[in-house]
Design an enzyme around this catalytic site. Sequence first.
Site, PDB file in Angstrom:
ATOM      1  N   LYS A 257       8.060  -3.372 -40.076  1.00 57.49           N
ATOM      2  CA  LYS A 257       9.322  -2.795 -39.617  1.00 57.49           C
ATOM      3  C   LYS A 257       9.891  -1.927 -40.725  1.00 57.49           C
ATOM      4  O   LYS A 257      10.306  -2.411 -41.775  1.00 57.49           O
ATOM      5  CB  LYS A 257      10.314  -3.896 -39.248  1.00 57.49           C
ATOM      6  CG  LYS A 257      11.654  -3.378 -38.737  1.00 57.49           C
ATOM      7  CD  LYS A 257      12.567  -4.543 -38.349  1.00 57.49           C
ATOM      8  CE  LYS A 257      13.896  -4.047 -37.814  1.00 57.49           C
ATOM      9  NZ  LYS A 257      14.771  -5.188 -37.425  1.00 57.49           N
TER      10      LYS A 257
ATOM     11  N   ILE B  17       4.433   0.525 -32.418  1.00 57.79           N
ATOM     12  CA  ILE B  17       4.444  -0.496 -31.354  1.00 57.79           C
ATOM     13  C   ILE B  17       5.853  -0.867 -30.918  1.00 57.79           C
ATOM     14  O   ILE B  17       6.034  -1.671 -30.006  1.00 57.79           O
ATOM     15  CB  ILE B  17       3.700  -1.769 -31.796  1.00 57.79           C
ATOM     16  CG1 ILE B  17       4.306  -2.346 -33.076  1.00 57.79           C
ATOM     17  CG2 ILE B  17       2.224  -1.511 -31.941  1.00 57.79           C
ATOM     18  CD1 ILE B  17       3.681  -3.669 -33.504  1.00 57.79           C
ATOM     19  N   GLY B  18       6.874  -0.287 -31.533  1.00 59.98           N
ATOM     20  CA  GLY B  18       8.227  -0.602 -31.115  1.00 59.98           C
ATOM     21  C   GLY B  18       9.271   0.202 -31.847  1.00 59.98           C
ATOM     22  O   GLY B  18       9.056   0.673 -32.963  1.00 59.98           O
TER      23      GLY B  18
ATOM     24  N   GLY C  25      13.488   0.025 -32.743  1.00 61.94           N
ATOM     25  CA  GLY C  25      14.678  -0.803 -32.735  1.00 61.94           C
ATOM     26  C   GLY C  25      15.905  -0.026 -33.131  1.00 61.94           C
ATOM     27  O   GLY C  25      15.865   1.192 -33.361  1.00 61.94           O
TER      28      GLY C  25
ATOM     29  N   VAL D 298       8.712  -0.015 -35.710  1.00 58.22           N
ATOM     30  CA  VAL D 298       7.776  -1.099 -36.001  1.00 58.22           C
ATOM     31  C   VAL D 298       6.357  -0.576 -35.779  1.00 58.22           C
ATOM     32  O   VAL D 298       6.048  -0.026 -34.711  1.00 58.22           O
ATOM     33  CB  VAL D 298       8.031  -2.320 -35.105  1.00 58.22           C
ATOM     34  CG1 VAL D 298       7.051  -3.443 -35.466  1.00 58.22           C
ATOM     35  CG2 VAL D 298       9.461  -2.815 -35.257  1.00 58.22           C
TER      36      VAL D 298
ATOM     37  N   ASP E 245      21.714 -11.411 -31.471  1.00 61.61           N
ATOM     38  CA  ASP E 245      21.132 -10.332 -30.652  1.00 61.61           C
ATOM     39  C   ASP E 245      19.931 -10.856 -29.872  1.00 61.61           C
ATOM     40  O   ASP E 245      18.850 -10.256 -29.891  1.00 61.61           O
ATOM     41  CB  ASP E 245      20.732  -9.158 -31.542  1.00 61.61           C
ATOM     42  CG  ASP E 245      20.496  -7.878 -30.732  1.00 61.61           C
ATOM     43  OD1 ASP E 245      20.970  -7.811 -29.578  1.00 61.61           O
ATOM     44  OD2 ASP E 245      19.855  -6.956 -31.250  1.00 61.61           O
TER      45      ASP E 245
ATOM     46  N   GLY F 254      15.244   0.950 -36.929  1.00 59.27           N
ATOM     47  CA  GLY F 254      14.002   1.472 -37.455  1.00 59.27           C
ATOM     48  C   GLY F 254      12.844   1.362 -36.485  1.00 59.27           C
ATOM     49  O   GLY F 254      13.016   1.071 -35.303  1.00 59.27           O
TER      50      GLY F 254
END
Length: 913
Positions: A630, A608-609, A611, A616, A740, A614
Amino acid sequence: MVLQNNSFRGEIPPQIGNLLRLRHLILSNNSFGGSIPSNLSHCSNLRILDLIDNQLVGGIHSNLGSLRRLEYLGFSANSLVGPIPPSFGNLSLLEQLSLQQNALHGEIPEELSRLERLVFFQLSFNKLIGEIPPGIFNISSMLAFYVGSNQLRGSFPSDMGTTLPFLSLLGAFNNLFTGMIPPSLTNVTSLRGVFLCNNSFRGPIPKNLGRLTSLQMLVLDANQLHDDLSFISSLANCSNLKDLLVDVNLIHGSLPRSISNLSASVEVISMASNPIHGSIPSALGNLFNLSALNLENTFLTDRIPDSIGGLYSLQELHLSGNMFTGEIPSSIGNMTLLNILDLHSNSFQGYIPQSLGNCKQLIWLDLSNNNLIGTVPVEILSLFSLSIFFSLAHNNLSGSLPLQVGSLKNLAKLDLSYNRLTGLIPASISECLSLRWLYLEANSFDGQIPQSLRPLRALEELDLSNNIFSGPIPSFLAELTLLEYLNLSFNELEGQVPKAGVFLNASAVSVSGNRELCGGVPSLKLPLCKLPRSKNCCSTKAIVISVVAGSLLCLALLVLCLSIFFYRKKKQMTTDPSTKLSLEHPFLRISYDELLRATGRFSESNLIGKGRYGMVYKGILDSGDMVAVKVLNLMQRGASRSFVSECRTLGTIRHRNLVKILSVCSSVDFCGNDFKALIYEFMANESLEEWLHPRTIGRDDEHDESRNLRLVQRLNIAIDIATAIEYLHKSCYPPIVHGDLKPSNVLLDNNMVPRVGDFGLAKITTVSAEATGIQDSTSTAVRGSIGYVPPEYGMGHKVSTPGDAYSYGILLLEMFTGKGPTEEAFGAHFNLHSFVQAALPDQAMDVVDLRILNEASDQQQEIMIRDCAASVLEVGVACSMDSPRDRMDMSEAIKELYSIKASYETKQRSTRK
């Protein structure tokens, strides 16, 4: 025939037209209806025709222009329609023409310029259009010239002061006039009143106003006059001056000391909404006859001088929306005639003066949006006179709400929201029977929602959200028949939500954030209430005890095994500093094996993501709970440090707008490689990035529209994000810098409440570093994401709380423009900040996200949305200034955004009513 000031009704008898010798027909202040008899033109000897203040309808007959001997013609305060007959230009002896307060339309006939004896010219409050015929300005006998509240346009001739040498009253307010105010007006020494407000006059205010020694009222507000305040000195010669109104213009400069030299007869001074700066001169207290002073929404600073208490006659004091500091002067308590005291949205500090209790005639008191501390003074709560508005919202007041709140028996609106008030709501509030709006949100009131609110049958809006209220929702709230808005969200309420009264309208009720509530109307989307237990459930007690006992035995054995395992594991991990985590709160223990099962072996279908450090994944634990996992890419430099940073940060803090970490996993995979993962709550609505820019993740147009965030949603999300960052900066010790902040690091839960996450770059600062605005850092490399990183980081400055403020400002601009910070459209010398700053304030609509503008259903809503969005963009620009010292901090941003939201919602509710 004089029949004025009676109660005659019906139509004016047409037989009056047979009175050929009639000279005076005065029927004013009656209730005559119907139309003006056409045969009045037969009364050729008429000198006075006065039909003022009746209920006459229809048009004005042109044949009345044949009454050549007429000297006075009055049709004001009726309901007449149609044009002004050009034939009135034939009334060569006419001295007074009064046609105000009708519905006359069309242009002013040029023929009226022939009325050379005209002294009184009154056409105000009609629907007249076009320009004033130039010849009318040449009627040298004119004393009073009134054309206010029409739709007239054009400009005044520059020699107006020469051609109208005897003018005493000039009224042209509420029109569309442009150009300059003729400087020649200062030649008309007989001028007593100048009323030119609500037009578009520009340029300077005429010099030498001091020559107008008879001047009593100068009303120039709501224009585009651009001048400094030097005209004040000239006005000191106007010994009869009473009213000076120049607010809502472009008047600049500092308040001169000469303002204290104005005539002692001055009663009203209003300079609000001008770019005036500096401080209030202490000598202002010499104007002891002043009854109203309005300096709100300027740029005044410093303390309010104690000498202001010398304005004993003051009834209204408006100083809101400035930058005043220090304490509120206790000398204000000397103004015992005060009706209105408005000091909101400044930076006042210290305690609320008890001396305000001397102002026994106050009906309006607003001290909101300041930095006031201490308790709510009982002296103020004892002011029986408070009847319209009383607000102490958005301060730092503490303690309990005194019993004396019950003294506010006549008050309509009470706002104590966003303070630190504690304890129970006093039972005496039941005596405030006139309350229509009650706002107590964002405090720490506790206990059950009291029955003492039950008698408040006039309540229209009630907000008790963000407190610690517990127990059930009382049924009497459904019995308040006038209640249109009810917010009980984010408390600890439990039980069934009523299904009557205001609770039938889900859009008027908010109960989110109360996890133990159930039932209610389906649109509230609450879980169904569980049925009550059966009475014979006790018969199973023995079975339950047996099961529990067996479970406890198994659990004891499991704990023993786990203790041995983790003891050995601890010894193994002592060589790895990245696993030495000091977590304040206990976590679930989740193994690599369970994470493997939960994510379908880290299947790409569950990704789903992605970064910096790493991937997710969405996962379902053995317990059935859905989580976000994550998984750190430990080959990426800095990943281990990121893991430790997130554990240190999220393991020690708790806030409803921060992502909640459920567990960590620091182990080895089945191949013996190091494995580190963080397990978070699963956010069903993904990230803010995916709502602002849905096409970037491959969704079709139809789906894009369904994911649009409405204006109020964006405002709520923006406020919640700012609240989370403020918590990190000011409520954590030592302070924490996120480092961030960007849309992809803001996740949205089922209720679209944002949670700030990804603390891989977070820094826990030292107190000394926070005090200087320069934070500790382990690297001189630029950290953060391009476009959101403040410029000082690129010059080697270390991370800081102003750096977070910059990132938040860019995020805010992105939320309300729909544009990312690094779009090519900005060009080489432009970024999102400068792009928006260049558009404010006049071209704000050119940069606002079109999806927000599309919410408007009519022109009025479009104006409200435009104003709201433009105000939010101003906050975003203020937070993202290049210099850290110039940036608005999170506390101030929250205060501004709440104010913007409150203003928008108030306007929305007023349009619905």
